[in-house]
Scaffold this motif. Sequence first.
Motif, short mmCIF file in Angstrom:
data_model
loop_
_atom_site.label_atom_id
_atom_site.label_comp_id
_atom_site.label_asym_id
_atom_site.label_seq_id
_atom_site.Cartn_x
_atom_site.Cartn_y
_atom_site.Cartn_z
N VAL A 131 -59.15 -19.88 -40.24
CA VAL A 131 -59.32 -20.29 -38.86
C VAL A 131 -60.57 -21.15 -38.71
O VAL A 131 -61.50 -21.07 -39.50
CB VAL A 131 -59.44 -19.07 -37.91
CG1 VAL A 131 -58.20 -18.20 -37.99
CG2 VAL A 131 -60.68 -18.25 -38.23
N ARG A 132 -60.53 -21.98 -37.69
CA ARG A 132 -61.74 -22.70 -37.29
C ARG A 132 -62.26 -22.04 -36.02
O ARG A 132 -61.51 -21.84 -35.06
CB ARG A 132 -61.45 -24.18 -37.02
CG ARG A 132 -62.72 -24.96 -36.61
CD ARG A 132 -62.42 -26.44 -36.39
NE ARG A 132 -62.09 -27.10 -37.62
CZ ARG A 132 -62.98 -27.56 -38.49
NH1 ARG A 132 -64.27 -27.40 -38.27
NH2 ARG A 132 -62.59 -28.17 -39.58
N THR A 133 -63.52 -21.67 -36.04
CA THR A 133 -64.15 -21.01 -34.91
C THR A 133 -65.01 -22.01 -34.15
O THR A 133 -65.82 -22.72 -34.75
CB THR A 133 -65.04 -19.85 -35.38
OG1 THR A 133 -64.26 -18.98 -36.21
CG2 THR A 133 -65.60 -19.06 -34.22
N VAL A 136 -63.96 -12.57 -38.42
CA VAL A 136 -64.26 -13.87 -37.83
C VAL A 136 -65.02 -13.69 -36.52
O VAL A 136 -65.06 -12.61 -35.95
CB VAL A 136 -62.98 -14.68 -37.59
CG1 VAL A 136 -62.28 -14.96 -38.90
CG2 VAL A 136 -62.06 -13.95 -36.61
N GLY A 137 -65.61 -14.79 -36.04
CA GLY A 137 -66.30 -14.74 -34.76
C GLY A 137 -67.44 -15.73 -34.72
O GLY A 137 -67.60 -16.58 -35.61
N CYS A 138 -68.23 -15.62 -33.67
CA CYS A 138 -69.36 -16.52 -33.44
C CYS A 138 -70.64 -15.83 -33.90
O CYS A 138 -71.01 -14.78 -33.37
CB CYS A 138 -69.44 -16.88 -31.96
SG CYS A 138 -67.98 -17.76 -31.37
N ARG A 139 -71.32 -16.43 -34.86
CA ARG A 139 -72.43 -15.79 -35.53
C ARG A 139 -73.75 -16.48 -35.20
O ARG A 139 -73.82 -17.69 -35.08
CB ARG A 139 -72.21 -15.79 -37.04
CG ARG A 139 -73.24 -15.00 -37.84
CD ARG A 139 -72.92 -15.11 -39.32
NE ARG A 139 -73.94 -14.46 -40.14
CZ ARG A 139 -73.84 -13.24 -40.63
NH1 ARG A 139 -72.77 -12.52 -40.40
NH2 ARG A 139 -74.81 -12.72 -41.37
N TRP A 181 -62.63 -15.56 -24.24
CA TRP A 181 -62.35 -15.66 -25.67
C TRP A 181 -60.95 -16.24 -25.81
O TRP A 181 -59.99 -15.69 -25.29
CB TRP A 181 -62.41 -14.28 -26.32
CG TRP A 181 -62.30 -14.34 -27.81
CD1 TRP A 181 -61.17 -14.27 -28.55
CD2 TRP A 181 -63.37 -14.51 -28.73
NE1 TRP A 181 -61.45 -14.38 -29.89
CE2 TRP A 181 -62.79 -14.53 -30.02
CE3 TRP A 181 -64.75 -14.65 -28.61
CZ2 TRP A 181 -63.56 -14.67 -31.18
CZ3 TRP A 181 -65.51 -14.78 -29.75
CH2 TRP A 181 -64.93 -14.80 -31.01
N PHE A 182 -60.84 -17.35 -26.48
CA PHE A 182 -59.55 -18.02 -26.63
C PHE A 182 -59.04 -17.84 -28.05
O PHE A 182 -59.79 -17.95 -29.01
CB PHE A 182 -59.70 -19.52 -26.36
CG PHE A 182 -60.09 -19.85 -24.95
CD1 PHE A 182 -59.14 -19.97 -23.96
CD2 PHE A 182 -61.43 -20.03 -24.63
CE1 PHE A 182 -59.52 -20.27 -22.66
CE2 PHE A 182 -61.81 -20.35 -23.34
CZ PHE A 182 -60.86 -20.46 -22.35
N GLU A 220 -63.72 -19.80 -29.27
CA GLU A 220 -62.32 -20.09 -29.55
C GLU A 220 -62.05 -19.90 -31.04
O GLU A 220 -62.90 -20.17 -31.87
CB GLU A 220 -61.97 -21.54 -29.18
CG GLU A 220 -62.20 -21.90 -27.72
CD GLU A 220 -61.86 -23.36 -27.44
OE1 GLU A 220 -61.23 -23.99 -28.32
OE2 GLU A 220 -62.22 -23.85 -26.37
N LEU A 221 -60.85 -19.40 -31.34
CA LEU A 221 -60.39 -19.33 -32.72
C LEU A 221 -59.11 -20.15 -32.82
O LEU A 221 -58.17 -19.92 -32.06
CB LEU A 221 -60.09 -17.87 -33.12
CG LEU A 221 -61.22 -16.86 -33.08
CD1 LEU A 221 -60.70 -15.48 -33.46
CD2 LEU A 221 -62.34 -17.27 -34.02
N HIS A 222 -59.07 -21.08 -33.75
CA HIS A 222 -57.88 -21.90 -33.96
C HIS A 222 -57.41 -21.71 -35.39
O HIS A 222 -58.14 -21.98 -36.33
CB HIS A 222 -58.19 -23.39 -33.73
CG HIS A 222 -58.62 -23.69 -32.34
ND1 HIS A 222 -57.74 -23.94 -31.32
CD2 HIS A 222 -59.86 -23.78 -31.80
CE1 HIS A 222 -58.41 -24.18 -30.20
NE2 HIS A 222 -59.69 -24.08 -30.46
#
Length: 203
Positions: free
Chosen positions: A66-68, A160-163, A119-120, A189-191
């Motif tokens: 995924v791209r965060t 995953v997530g925002c770090r 959160w998307f 966002e997670l894509h």
Amino acid sequence: MCYHHSLLTACLFGSVLALTGCQQQLTRPIAEDMRDSSGQFDGQWQGQAWSTISSDIQHMNMGSTVRTYCDRFADDLNLSVSNGWVTATVRSAQPLTFKVPVSTTGEFYGAVDVTGGKWFVDGSLPIFTSKRHLVISGVFNSASNNVSGYVKTTPVDENVGCRGQFVASRGTAFHGAPQGLPGYTGSGELHEVGGDDPIIIVR
């Protein structure tokens, strides 16, 4: 030892990089019967948490890539330690607070639900909950009177997530986060790489 403020900032930031790069990440709070009882970490530790990462490629437990995308932020962080318990409070507006044990070696881990913001999730990611956690984990150093570690906004039970990172000091507040960043909201966002059919989860 660092005396000048700019040098202090550099030394502390260096310790953050070393810690976040080498620290074995905890995945749950320290067991209560393993908490420190010596009082070596007791006191008020004041500092800041921040993130300047706006995009990253990450891998989930189930093999998805995924791209965060994350909102950059800088906000206040206060840690109060008493009798082997650390109470952490982040951001002045709508504070997020948790209380967890700290180990004899100064390690701690805590997580608290994030409300507000969004959160998307985009694509067919195997995420089964719309909850978001703010995770804070780090190591107190009673000799240097500094504590540093990482912060992360993440779906429950996901890697995953925002770090980001944090630094705080005992006896004098640390103010070394980049200037001009907005406060913490927990948005991101997670894509899934190559994923289609966006799914939007709003909390």
